[in-house]
Design a protein around this motif. Sequence first.
Motif, PDB file in Angstrom:
ATOM      1  N   ALA A  36     -48.979   8.897  -9.631  1.00  0.00           N
ATOM      2  CA  ALA A  36     -50.110   9.551 -10.296  1.00  0.00           C
ATOM      3  C   ALA A  36     -51.401   9.245  -9.557  1.00  0.00           C
ATOM      4  N   HIS A  37     -51.557   7.995  -9.127  1.00  0.00           N
ATOM      5  CA  HIS A  37     -52.765   7.634  -8.379  1.00  0.00           C
ATOM      6  C   HIS A  37     -52.817   8.402  -7.059  1.00  0.00           C
ATOM      7  N   SER A  38     -51.697   8.512  -6.369  1.00  0.00           N
ATOM      8  CA  SER A  38     -51.651   9.280  -5.117  1.00  0.00           C
ATOM      9  C   SER A  38     -52.020  10.743  -5.362  1.00  0.00           C
ATOM     10  N   GLY A  39     -51.532  11.294  -6.468  1.00  0.00           N
ATOM     11  CA  GLY A  39     -51.877  12.674  -6.827  1.00  0.00           C
ATOM     12  C   GLY A  39     -53.361  12.820  -7.120  1.00  0.00           C
ATOM     13  N   TYR A  40     -53.926  11.820  -7.766  1.00  0.00           N
ATOM     14  CA  TYR A  40     -55.367  11.809  -8.048  1.00  0.00           C
ATOM     15  C   TYR A  40     -56.158  11.792  -6.740  1.00  0.00           C
ATOM     16  N   VAL A  41     -55.742  10.953  -5.798  1.00  0.00           N
ATOM     17  CA  VAL A  41     -56.413  10.864  -4.498  1.00  0.00           C
ATOM     18  C   VAL A  41     -56.353  12.222  -3.786  1.00  0.00           C
ATOM     19  N   ARG A  42     -55.170  12.861  -3.804  1.00  0.00           N
ATOM     20  CA  ARG A  42     -55.033  14.186  -3.179  1.00  0.00           C
ATOM     21  C   ARG A  42     -55.951  15.203  -3.851  1.00  0.00           C
ATOM     22  N   HIS A  43     -56.021  15.147  -5.184  1.00  0.00           N
ATOM     23  CA  HIS A  43     -56.875  16.092  -5.920  1.00  0.00           C
ATOM     24  C   HIS A  43     -58.343  15.910  -5.533  1.00  0.00           C
ATOM     25  N   LYS A 159     -64.361  21.950 -12.469  1.00  0.00           N
ATOM     26  CA  LYS A 159     -63.975  20.873 -11.552  1.00  0.00           C
ATOM     27  C   LYS A 159     -63.476  19.653 -12.321  1.00  0.00           C
ATOM     28  N   ILE A 160     -64.170  19.291 -13.387  1.00  0.00           N
ATOM     29  CA  ILE A 160     -63.765  18.109 -14.163  1.00  0.00           C
ATOM     30  C   ILE A 160     -62.459  18.386 -14.898  1.00  0.00           C
ATOM     31  N   GLN A 161     -62.320  19.567 -15.484  1.00  0.00           N
ATOM     32  CA  GLN A 161     -61.072  19.915 -16.162  1.00  0.00           C
ATOM     33  C   GLN A 161     -59.907  19.956 -15.170  1.00  0.00           C
ATOM     34  N   GLY A 162     -60.225  20.202 -13.911  1.00  0.00           N
ATOM     35  CA  GLY A 162     -59.191  20.238 -12.881  1.00  0.00           C
ATOM     36  C   GLY A 162     -58.443  18.924 -12.730  1.00  0.00           C
ATOM     37  N   TYR A 163     -59.086  17.800 -13.065  1.00  0.00           N
ATOM     38  CA  TYR A 163     -58.406  16.504 -13.004  1.00  0.00           C
ATOM     39  C   TYR A 163     -57.238  16.478 -13.998  1.00  0.00           C
ATOM     40  N   ASP A 164     -57.490  16.947 -15.215  1.00  0.00           N
ATOM     41  CA  ASP A 164     -56.447  16.949 -16.239  1.00  0.00           C
ATOM     42  C   ASP A 164     -55.368  17.984 -15.915  1.00  0.00           C
ATOM     43  N   GLU A 165     -55.790  19.137 -15.405  1.00  0.00           N
ATOM     44  CA  GLU A 165     -54.825  20.162 -15.015  1.00  0.00           C
ATOM     45  C   GLU A 165     -53.939  19.663 -13.873  1.00  0.00           C
ATOM     46  N   SER A 166     -54.530  18.941 -12.938  1.00  0.00           N
ATOM     47  CA  SER A 166     -53.767  18.371 -11.828  1.00  0.00           C
ATOM     48  C   SER A 166     -52.756  17.343 -12.336  1.00  0.00           C
ATOM     49  N   ALA A 167     -53.173  16.508 -13.292  1.00  0.00           N
ATOM     50  CA  ALA A 167     -52.259  15.502 -13.861  1.00  0.00           C
ATOM     51  C   ALA A 167     -51.058  16.176 -14.511  1.00  0.00           C
ATOM     52  N   VAL A 168     -51.279  17.291 -15.173  1.00  0.00           N
ATOM     53  CA  VAL A 168     -50.189  18.025 -15.821  1.00  0.00           C
ATOM     54  C   VAL A 168     -49.303  18.697 -14.767  1.00  0.00           C
ATOM     55  N   ALA A 169     -49.918  19.260 -13.740  1.00  0.00           N
ATOM     56  CA  ALA A 169     -49.150  19.951 -12.697  1.00  0.00           C
ATOM     57  C   ALA A 169     -48.232  19.006 -11.934  1.00  0.00           C
ATOM     58  N   GLN A 170     -48.617  17.731 -11.831  1.00  0.00           N
ATOM     59  CA  GLN A 170     -47.806  16.806 -11.049  1.00  0.00           C
ATOM     60  C   GLN A 170     -46.703  16.114 -11.863  1.00  0.00           C
ATOM     61  N   VAL A 171     -46.516  16.482 -13.114  1.00  0.00           N
ATOM     62  CA  VAL A 171     -45.456  15.882 -13.934  1.00  0.00           C
ATOM     63  C   VAL A 171     -44.100  15.942 -13.230  1.00  0.00           C
ATOM     64  N   PRO A 172     -43.672  17.088 -12.684  1.00  0.00           N
ATOM     65  CA  PRO A 172     -42.359  17.106 -12.011  1.00  0.00           C
ATOM     66  C   PRO A 172     -42.266  16.124 -10.840  1.00  0.00           C
ATOM     67  N   LEU A 173     -43.356  15.942 -10.097  1.00  0.00           N
ATOM     68  CA  LEU A 173     -43.348  14.993  -8.972  1.00  0.00           C
ATOM     69  C   LEU A 173     -43.196  13.556  -9.453  1.00  0.00           C
ATOM     70  N   LEU A 174     -43.869  13.225 -10.553  1.00  0.00           N
ATOM     71  CA  LEU A 174     -43.757  11.863 -11.091  1.00  0.00           C
ATOM     72  C   LEU A 174     -42.335  11.600 -11.579  1.00  0.00           C
ATOM     73  N   LEU A 175     -41.766  12.580 -12.246  1.00  0.00           N
ATOM     74  CA  LEU A 175     -40.389  12.424 -12.729  1.00  0.00           C
ATOM     75  C   LEU A 175     -39.415  12.319 -11.561  1.00  0.00           C
ATOM     76  N   GLU A 176     -39.623  13.161 -10.552  1.00  0.00           N
ATOM     77  CA  GLU A 176     -38.757  13.142  -9.366  1.00  0.00           C
ATOM     78  C   GLU A 176     -38.790  11.778  -8.679  1.00  0.00           C
ATOM     79  N   ALA A 177     -39.944  11.124  -8.703  1.00  0.00           N
ATOM     80  CA  ALA A 177     -40.094   9.815  -8.053  1.00  0.00           C
ATOM     81  C   ALA A 177     -39.183   8.754  -8.659  1.00  0.00           C
ATOM     82  N   VAL A 178     -38.746   8.972  -9.910  1.00  0.00           N
ATOM     83  CA  VAL A 178     -37.852   8.007 -10.560  1.00  0.00           C
ATOM     84  C   VAL A 178     -36.486   8.626 -10.877  1.00  0.00           C
TER      85      VAL A 178
END
Length: 187
Positions: A36-43, A159-178
């Motif tokens: 999630a932190h890596s996704g935040y950095v990319r965002h 732009k600020i709402q994009g942080y939350d939208e990005s967190a939701v979009a990366q759910v499959p990546l976080l799940l895939e990581a485990v």
Amino acid sequence: SMLPLLLARTGQRLVRIDPPAVTLDDAMIEVMAKCAHSGYVRHVETSGNATGSDAADREWAALTAWKKEQNLSQARDLPVKVAIAGLTLAPAGTSPVDHWASLDPMLLRQLAIHEHRRWEFLHRLAGWTCGDKRIDDAKIHNCLRPWDELGENEEQRKKIQGYDESAVAQVPLLLEAVGLQAVPEVR
């Protein structure tokens, strides 16, 4: 995600009749939090640092305990988001379809609002208050307000709402990581 806390305040507790098919342990949550932190950095790299946080400039190991907790909390909330979407956790490969990608855009927006509320609740619980300007040392944050009131104008709000939208979009990546994926619940 606040339901267990609200029930506890009234002396009640949430009991699940059917055990979940998959449960997350602390090691999985930490892996997802780092992701999630890596996704935040990319965002931040692609959209700019609309909130003025210094977390995007740091590797996981250099984050403060508070910044790590924000990511850990996001990871702990994943089963809630998955359930809100009408899905459940399963081992990766259970389904060849990416069910998250086919979610309705309005549902994804509701999940982003949920993510913002979860983030806001975590901050308020830690004693943060809303102010016009972000001052981390004083625990004042300009984003501790309702989703539709974020930012000073429409462009900044998006732009600020994009942080939350990005967190939701990366759910499959976080799940895939485990080694997990979100699939329809079989009843």
